[in-house]
Design an enzyme around this catalytic site. Structure first.
Site, PDB file in Angstrom:
ATOM      1  N   CYS A 116      -5.298  15.173  -2.031  1.00 23.55           N
ATOM      2  CA  CYS A 116      -4.483  15.219  -0.968  1.00 23.55           C
ATOM      3  C   CYS A 116      -2.820  15.747  -1.486  1.00 23.55           C
ATOM      4  O   CYS A 116      -2.107  15.926  -0.616  1.00 23.55           O
ATOM      5  CB  CYS A 116      -4.064  13.761  -0.637  1.00 23.55           C
ATOM      6  SG  CYS A 116      -5.784  13.021   0.132  1.00 23.55           S
ATOM      7  N   HIS A 256       2.229  13.188   3.219  1.00 25.19           N
ATOM      8  CA  HIS A 256       0.912  13.197   3.481  1.00 25.19           C
ATOM      9  C   HIS A 256       0.426  12.207   4.450  1.00 25.19           C
ATOM     10  O   HIS A 256       0.830  11.008   4.487  1.00 25.19           O
ATOM     11  CB  HIS A 256       0.253  12.929   2.127  1.00 25.19           C
ATOM     12  CG  HIS A 256      -1.389  12.710   2.197  1.00 25.19           C
ATOM     13  ND1 HIS A 256      -1.974  13.573   3.165  1.00 25.19           N
ATOM     14  CD2 HIS A 256      -1.888  11.750   1.628  1.00 25.19           C
ATOM     15  CE1 HIS A 256      -3.317  13.168   3.055  1.00 25.19           C
ATOM     16  NE2 HIS A 256      -3.452  11.988   2.304  1.00 25.19           N
ATOM     17  N   ASN A 286      -6.329  11.861   8.809  1.00 23.40           N
ATOM     18  CA  ASN A 286      -5.977  12.263   7.281  1.00 23.40           C
ATOM     19  C   ASN A 286      -6.644  13.661   6.849  1.00 23.40           C
ATOM     20  O   ASN A 286      -7.853  13.627   6.995  1.00 23.40           O
ATOM     21  CB  ASN A 286      -6.477  11.107   6.408  1.00 23.40           C
ATOM     22  CG  ASN A 286      -6.162  11.520   4.930  1.00 23.40           C
ATOM     23  OD1 ASN A 286      -5.737  12.625   4.451  1.00 23.40           O
ATOM     24  ND2 ASN A 286      -6.389  10.490   4.100  1.00 23.40           N
TER      25      ASN A 286
HETATM   26  O1  UT7 Z   1      -5.811   9.969   1.376  1.00 21.73           O
HETATM   27  C1  UT7 Z   1      -5.497   9.330   0.332  1.00 21.73           C
HETATM   28  C2  UT7 Z   1      -5.759   8.133   0.026  1.00 21.73           C
HETATM   29  N1  UT7 Z   1      -6.309   7.261   0.888  1.00 21.73           N
HETATM   30  C3  UT7 Z   1      -5.705   6.010   1.045  1.00 21.73           C
HETATM   31  O2  UT7 Z   1      -4.794   5.844   0.695  1.00 21.73           O
HETATM   32  C4  UT7 Z   1      -6.401   4.921   1.967  1.00 21.73           C
HETATM   33  C5  UT7 Z   1      -5.713   3.583   1.629  1.00 21.73           C
HETATM   34  N2  UT7 Z   1      -6.172   2.272   2.247  1.00 21.73           N
HETATM   35  C6  UT7 Z   1      -6.160   2.219   3.536  1.00 21.73           C
HETATM   36  O3  UT7 Z   1      -5.623   3.019   4.362  1.00 21.73           O
HETATM   37  C7  UT7 Z   1      -6.783   1.074   3.955  1.00 21.73           C
HETATM   38  O4  UT7 Z   1      -7.243   0.275   3.067  1.00 21.73           O
HETATM   39  C8  UT7 Z   1      -7.911   0.938   5.088  1.00 21.73           C
HETATM   40  C9  UT7 Z   1      -7.339   1.540   6.404  1.00 21.73           C
HETATM   41  C10 UT7 Z   1      -8.754   2.019   4.621  1.00 21.73           C
HETATM   42  C11 UT7 Z   1      -8.373  -0.134   5.467  1.00 21.73           C
HETATM   43  O5  UT7 Z   1      -7.492  -1.320   6.046  1.00 21.73           O
HETATM   44  P1  UT7 Z   1      -7.442  -2.518   5.338  1.00 21.73           P
HETATM   45  O6  UT7 Z   1      -6.636  -3.224   5.960  1.00 21.73           O
HETATM   46  O7  UT7 Z   1      -7.149  -2.213   3.800  1.00 21.73           O
HETATM   47  O8  UT7 Z   1      -8.782  -3.289   5.696  1.00 21.73           O
HETATM   48  P2  UT7 Z   1      -9.994  -3.620   4.808  1.00 21.73           P
HETATM   49  O9  UT7 Z   1     -10.637  -2.584   3.914  1.00 21.73           O
HETATM   50  O10 UT7 Z   1      -9.277  -4.817   4.002  1.00 21.73           O
HETATM   51  O11 UT7 Z   1     -11.050  -4.455   5.606  1.00 21.73           O
HETATM   52  C12 UT7 Z   1     -10.703  -5.491   6.725  1.00 21.73           C
HETATM   53  C13 UT7 Z   1     -11.863  -5.727   7.376  1.00 21.73           C
HETATM   54  C14 UT7 Z   1     -13.049  -5.897   6.425  1.00 21.73           C
HETATM   55  O12 UT7 Z   1     -14.132  -6.850   7.202  1.00 21.73           O
HETATM   56  P3  UT7 Z   1     -14.048  -8.220   6.699  1.00 21.73           P
HETATM   57  O13 UT7 Z   1     -14.627  -8.195   5.093  1.00 21.73           O
HETATM   58  O14 UT7 Z   1     -12.619  -8.914   6.628  1.00 21.73           O
HETATM   59  O15 UT7 Z   1     -15.121  -9.078   7.593  1.00 21.73           O
HETATM   60  C15 UT7 Z   1     -13.831  -4.615   6.812  1.00 21.73           C
HETATM   61  O16 UT7 Z   1     -15.228  -4.670   6.576  1.00 21.73           O
HETATM   62  O17 UT7 Z   1     -12.168  -4.666   8.447  1.00 21.73           O
HETATM   63  C16 UT7 Z   1     -13.500  -4.107   8.239  1.00 21.73           C
HETATM   64  N3  UT7 Z   1     -13.580  -2.879   8.449  1.00 21.73           N
HETATM   65  C17 UT7 Z   1     -13.485  -2.283   9.708  1.00 21.73           C
HETATM   66  N4  UT7 Z   1     -13.761  -2.950  11.002  1.00 21.73           N
HETATM   67  C18 UT7 Z   1     -13.765  -2.137  12.053  1.00 21.73           C
HETATM   68  C19 UT7 Z   1     -13.322  -1.927   7.550  1.00 21.73           C
HETATM   69  N5  UT7 Z   1     -13.458  -0.611   8.191  1.00 21.73           N
HETATM   70  C20 UT7 Z   1     -13.604  -1.003   9.500  1.00 21.73           C
HETATM   71  C21 UT7 Z   1     -13.632  -0.127  10.863  1.00 21.73           C
HETATM   72  N6  UT7 Z   1     -13.525  -0.907  11.935  1.00 21.73           N
HETATM   73  N7  UT7 Z   1     -13.569   1.142  10.769  1.00 21.73           N
END
Ligand code: UT7
Length: 329
Positions: A116, A256, A286
């Site tokens: 990125c 980004h 992204n």
């Molecule tokens: O481009 C370069 C770098 N990329 C980044 O910097 C990405 C950085 N990370 C992020 O933007 C965030 O961590 C995400 C958007 C990827 C995820 O958001 P989050 O608030 O950190 O969610 P999480 O991973 O903590 O997941 C929360 C819950 C989980 O369920 P449980 O375990 O709480 O039951 C996931 O399984 O959300 C669930 N989950 C989803 N639910 C519905 C994960 N993806 C999805 C989804 N739809 N697409």
């Protein structure tokens, strides 16, 4: 930076594939919801190439737009630097394919792997090239077809990414346009936060790697999130300080396009209002190395950048890599 670099962006171009993939479309493909995606990321839809379209195909369209915008012939380009993690082939470089397709017969051509941050890494190399004899005009391209390496069964990652390409052409300038600050960094100890595990020399392609989905994006989202907020905050604060300007001097911040929550959290920590921040992740997701040049081109084509305006670019991603650039238009 002791000496300001007299460099001007003389043209910009971009291309987004026409096919729109909405959050509603994704609800049919994986266990997700429009509400979850919008709340957690700010993304509403993204563009996706069709199966016969590669990164060089969309990059060429952005490159041609940039040539037209700069009123420059392809033969005048001395180097093409392409930032991508989705090259058409392992080798040759995507830059060589683009060089051939646009007829830039006098250009050196190579790719940069900095994920990125790749566009800003490439821009910095381009600026350095302008200091060398024989390099008068350099084309920098950020282009990605991330839909080709996304795991469309993994809801944690596939909802985040999109395809697109952006290009700029730079040349040396003595009319006041300059680069006020350039910073490139890397934190290789975080290499495993975002990667494609298979297909390289560590784990060559085999039936097992295909069966185990080793050729798709793997991401430790939570760890990356925390790192990204801290990194974006530091990049902006440090580059403003090095450039000897204040936040009031800045017309636009083009980060980004990773996740609206990351961008908002970084600005909040800086106590900076978000009215200078350019956002397109809602429409395109992204797009990795393409996200900054696409946003820049859309601003430029809308006539929203005036001579003397100060713009900050910040990027961070797999590697881990990080980069910032401040330009005076
Ligand atoms: O481009 C370069 C770098 N990329 C980044 O910097 C990405 C950085 N990370 C992020 O933007 C965030 O961590 C995400 C958007 C990827 C995820 O958001 P989050 O608030 O950190 O969610 P999480 O991973 O903590 O997941 C929360 C819950 C989980 O369920 P449980 O375990 O709480 O039951 C996931 O399984 O959300 C669930 N989950 C989803 N639910 C519905 C994960 N993806 C999805 C989804 N739809 N697409």
């Amino acid at each position: 930076m002791e000496q300001k670099l007299g460099v001007k962006i003389i043209g910009t171009g971009s291309y987004l594939p026409p096919k729109v993939l909405t959050n509603k479309d994704l609800e049919i493909m994986v266990d997700t919801s429009d509400e979850w995606i919008v709340t957690r990321t700010g993304i509403h839809e993204r563009r996706i190439v069709d199966k016969n379209t590669s990164t060089s195909d969309i990059a060429v369209k952005a490159a041609r737009e940039a040539l037209k915008n700069a009123d420059v012939d392809a033969e005048e380009i001395d180097a093409i630097i392409v930032a991508t993690v989705t090259s058409d082939y392992v080798f040759p470089s995507t830059a060589c394919l683009i060089q051939d397709k646009i007829g830039a017969v006098n250009a050196a051509a190579f790719d940069i792997s900095a994920a990125c941050s790749g566009f800003l890494y490439s821009l910095t190399i381009g600026v350095a090239f302008l200091k060398l004899q024989n390099f008068k005009k350099v084309m920098i391209i950020g282009a990605e077809t991330l839909s080709k390496i996304a795991d469309w069964e993994d809801r944690a990652t596939c909802v985040l990414f999109g395809d697109g390409a952006g290009a700029v052409i730079i040349e040396a300038s003595d009319n006041g346009s300059e680069f006020l600050d350039i910073f490139l960094g890397a934190e290789g100890n975080g290499w495993d936060l975002l990667s494609i595990p298979a297909g390289g020399s560590r784990t060559p392609t085999s039936i097992d790697t295909v069966n185990n989905k080793g050729h798709y994006i793997k991401m430790k989202g939570n760890e990356l999130y925390k790192w990204a907020v801290k990194t974006m905050k530091n990049l902006i604060a440090d580059s403003i300080q090095r450039a000897g300007i204040t936040y009031d001097d800045v017309k636009y911040i083009i980060p980004h396009q990773v996740n609206i929550r990351i961008i908002d959290a970084a600005l909040k920590r800086l106590k900076m209002a978000d009215d200078k921040v350019v956002i397109n992740l809602d429409k395109y997701g992204n797009t990795s190395a393409a996200s900054i040049p696409i946003a820049l081109d859309h601003l430029n084509c809308a006539g929203k950048i005036n001579k003397g305006d100060i713009l900050i670019f910040v990027a961070f991603g797999s590697g881990l890599t990080l980069a910032s650039t401040i330009i005076k238009w």
